[in-house]
Design an enzyme around this catalytic site. Structure first.
Site, mmCIF file in Angstrom:
data_model
loop_
_atom_site.group_PDB
_atom_site.id
_atom_site.type_symbol
_atom_site.label_atom_id
_atom_site.label_comp_id
_atom_site.label_asym_id
_atom_site.label_seq_id
_atom_site.Cartn_x
_atom_site.Cartn_y
_atom_site.Cartn_z
ATOM 1 N N LYS A 183 6.426 -1.240 2.445
ATOM 2 C CA LYS A 183 7.664 -0.593 1.995
ATOM 3 C C LYS A 183 7.956 0.607 2.889
ATOM 4 C CE LYS A 183 5.704 2.232 -1.800
ATOM 5 N NZ LYS A 183 6.045 3.566 -1.284
ATOM 6 N N CYS A 216 5.932 8.028 -5.098
ATOM 7 C CA CYS A 216 6.184 6.592 -4.980
ATOM 8 C C CYS A 216 5.998 5.831 -6.289
ATOM 9 C CB CYS A 216 5.295 6.007 -3.893
ATOM 10 S SG CYS A 216 5.726 6.626 -2.238
ATOM 11 N N ASP A 266 0.403 2.141 -2.811
ATOM 12 C CA ASP A 266 0.017 2.967 -1.659
ATOM 13 C C ASP A 266 -1.409 3.514 -1.706
ATOM 14 O OD1 ASP A 266 2.655 2.501 -1.084
ATOM 15 O OD2 ASP A 266 3.325 4.550 -1.453
#
EC number: 3.5.1.110
Length: 231
Positions: free
Chosen positions: A134, A167, A25
């Site tokens: 995701k 995450c 990310d």
């Protein structure tokens, strides 16, 4: 060819060509002023060194034959993938909560195709890399990650990215339950929240779920001299 990475709580040996570097990310949302985390009140002022360290780690990993996997967290423009009120994600996602509090941001945070969703300019996937969307914190949830790794015989995962305590840790934990060996490069990650959150996440990882190292040590482990020592 095997190499040994100095790490906490102990060194770990792995074959780079049967391992993956995972970049979690590294989007404008999480690493750039004006992105979602910044707008939600989180400090992103110290992400620039992390971006540089990820660049270094990616270059070394690619040269050593490691698979590079890039994740982008977010949802479709209508936020169907985010889940409605029947989903805990609807209630806990700070991006969704921020948009509800500030309606003028609706459609701008973590929506596929938006500036917020894009990877930062400094980090550009190359041919042969894999880019995966995701919809939740874990990179294993509703993605082909497990299938991609197993089909290539990959068992060792080296993690970088944002946020360490959300995450990154979620994906590493899920990998642990699926019998993957997870390593975090601590100076190539950044937390969402105060500094103690970073320390707590790294403590959890090195104590219960994986290993912790740093970019310089990782690059040294991938150098030709390190392979020669193992051989």
């Amino acid at each position: 060819m095997m190499t040994t990475l100095t790490a906490r709580p102990e060194a770990i040996t792995f074959d780079p060509q049967q391992s993956a570097l995972i970049v979690v990310d590294m989007q404008n949302a999480y690493a750039t002023p004006g992105g979602y985390l910044d707008l939600a009140g989180f400090d992103v002022s110290t992400t620039r060194p992390v971006i540089a360290n990820i660049q270094t780690a990616v270059t070394a990993a690619r040269a050593a034959g490691m698979l590079i996997i890039w994740f982008q967290n977010g949802w479709d423009e209508q936020y169907v993938e985010a889940g409605g009120p029947g989903s805990p994600n609807f209630h806990k996602s700070n991006a969704l909560k921020t948009m509800r509090k500030q309606p003028q941001l609706q459609g701008k945070l973590l929506a596929k195709g938006s500036w917020d969703y894009q990877l930062v300019d400094e980090l550009v996937p190359q041919p042969g890399d894999i880019v995966l969307p995701k919809p939740r914190y874990s990179g294993f949830f509703n993605t082909p990650l497990d299938s991609i790794l197993r089909s290539r015989g990959i068992r060792h995962l080296v993690f970088t990215g944002i946020a360490t305590n959300v995450c990154v840790e979620s994906t590493l934990r899920d990998g642990f339950f699926l019998e993957y060996f997870g390593v975090v490069l601590e100076d190539a990650t950044h937390q969402a929240g105060p500094e103690f959150v970073q320390k707590a996440a790294l403590f959890n990882i090195e104590t219960f779920f994986g290993w912790v190292s740093d970019v310089e040590t990782f690059c040294d482990a991938l150098s030709p001299t390190s392979f020669a020592r193992i051989a």
